[in-house]
Design an enzyme around this catalytic site. Sequence first.
Site, PDB file in Angstrom:
ATOM      1  N   ASN A  95      43.094  32.790  50.697  1.00  0.00           N
ATOM      2  CA  ASN A  95      42.812  34.620  50.398  1.00  0.00           C
ATOM      3  C   ASN A  95      42.720  35.526  51.374  1.00  0.00           C
ATOM      4  OD1 ASN A  95      43.442  36.483  49.125  1.00  0.00           O
ATOM      5  ND2 ASN A  95      42.091  35.799  46.806  1.00  0.00           N
ATOM      6  N   GLU A 113      33.080  33.165  45.360  1.00  0.00           N
ATOM      7  CA  GLU A 113      34.012  31.694  46.059  1.00  0.00           C
ATOM      8  C   GLU A 113      35.382  32.854  46.035  1.00  0.00           C
ATOM      9  OE1 GLU A 113      33.121  28.713  43.134  1.00  0.00           O
ATOM     10  OE2 GLU A 113      31.309  28.304  43.610  1.00  0.00           O
ATOM     11  N   VAL A 147      43.533  43.050  40.915  1.00  0.00           N
ATOM     12  CA  VAL A 147      44.342  44.111  40.906  1.00  0.00           C
ATOM     13  C   VAL A 147      45.328  44.130  40.901  1.00  0.00           C
ATOM     14  CG1 VAL A 147      44.595  46.633  42.511  1.00  0.00           C
ATOM     15  CG2 VAL A 147      42.501  45.698  42.108  1.00  0.00           C
ATOM     16  N   ILE A 151      37.334  39.658  40.613  1.00  0.00           N
ATOM     17  CA  ILE A 151      37.970  40.521  41.030  1.00  0.00           C
ATOM     18  C   ILE A 151      40.013  40.987  40.997  1.00  0.00           C
ATOM     19  CG2 ILE A 151      38.024  40.629  43.147  1.00  0.00           C
ATOM     20  CD1 ILE A 151      37.159  43.480  42.879  1.00  0.00           C
ATOM     21  N   GLY A 153      43.302  51.128  47.844  1.00  0.00           N
ATOM     22  CA  GLY A 153      41.688  51.080  47.736  1.00  0.00           C
ATOM     23  C   GLY A 153      41.293  50.945  46.396  1.00  0.00           C
ATOM     24  N   LEU A 154      41.681  50.065  45.097  1.00  0.00           N
ATOM     25  CA  LEU A 154      41.287  49.621  44.410  1.00  0.00           C
ATOM     26  C   LEU A 154      40.423  48.512  43.651  1.00  0.00           C
ATOM     27  CD1 LEU A 154      44.578  50.462  41.384  1.00  0.00           C
ATOM     28  CD2 LEU A 154      43.066  52.518  42.790  1.00  0.00           C
ATOM     29  N   GLY A 155      40.450  47.620  44.081  1.00  0.00           N
ATOM     30  CA  GLY A 155      39.722  46.690  45.087  1.00  0.00           C
ATOM     31  C   GLY A 155      38.553  47.275  45.370  1.00  0.00           C
ATOM     32  N   TYR A 162      35.509  41.627  50.593  1.00  0.00           N
ATOM     33  CA  TYR A 162      34.929  41.049  50.891  1.00  0.00           C
ATOM     34  C   TYR A 162      33.676  41.967  52.384  1.00  0.00           C
ATOM     35  CZ  TYR A 162      36.350  39.354  46.842  1.00  0.00           C
ATOM     36  OH  TYR A 162      36.906  39.147  45.471  1.00  0.00           O
TER      37      TYR A 162
END
Length: 149
Positions: free
Chosen positions: A111, A106, A74, A72, A82-84, A118
């Site tokens: 990060n 993973e 952005v 993923i 809020g795009l993620g 997540y």
Amino acid sequence: MPMTLTLKTLSKEDAPKLHELESACHSFPMSLSNLETCFGRFYHVIGLFDDEEMLGFSILHQLFEDATLMDICVRPDAQGQGLGKRLTEALIELAATQGAERMMLEVRASNERAIALYRQMGFEQVGMRANYYQLEQGKEDAILMERLF
Ligand SMILES: CC(C)(COP(=O)(O)OP(=O)(O)OC[C@H]1O[C@@H](n2cnc3c(N)ncnc32)[C@H](O)[C@@H]1OP(=O)(O)O)[C@@H](O)C(=O)NCCC(=O)NCCS
């Protein structure tokens, strides 16, 4: 100016655009040829667009009840809006409609931003792979996360 965002399913012709964004987001980006393989069977790639401009994308691999969030991204100047979250929700929804019972991923242990995203989306840590990812110097661990449906 408010953005009018749309989600679109991407195809292999979009791979160079994906690679450009991937290279802007990751210190160790996937190669163009690796990204091209993400348009094979069992994969779905979703792009998030403001008009014609792609602000982000996410990649799902799903084999029956087992889904994997492969990547993923952005665009750096569009992060933190809020795009993620929107892209992750779209993949979760898609996987659910395809009968997923779990989604795995993973992520680099460093990060924190992605890990926070997540967690918010219902993923929990289920394991760790020591020294899995390359760093400029040395290696770093991978955190394995899972979300049950
Ligand atoms: C990870 C990534 C996709 C998040 O996208 P984003 O659009 O910035 O995230 P959102 O704005 O939707 O934020 C979602 C959540 O992420 C977390 N988050 C976002 N920015 C953060 C920051 N600067 N610090 C810590 N957590 C942050 C928060 O939990 C946030 O939820 P909240 O706003 O309710 O607090 C984006 O930062 C990115 O593309 N990073 C580079 C590529 C990458 O690392 N991908 C993951 C590979 S596994």
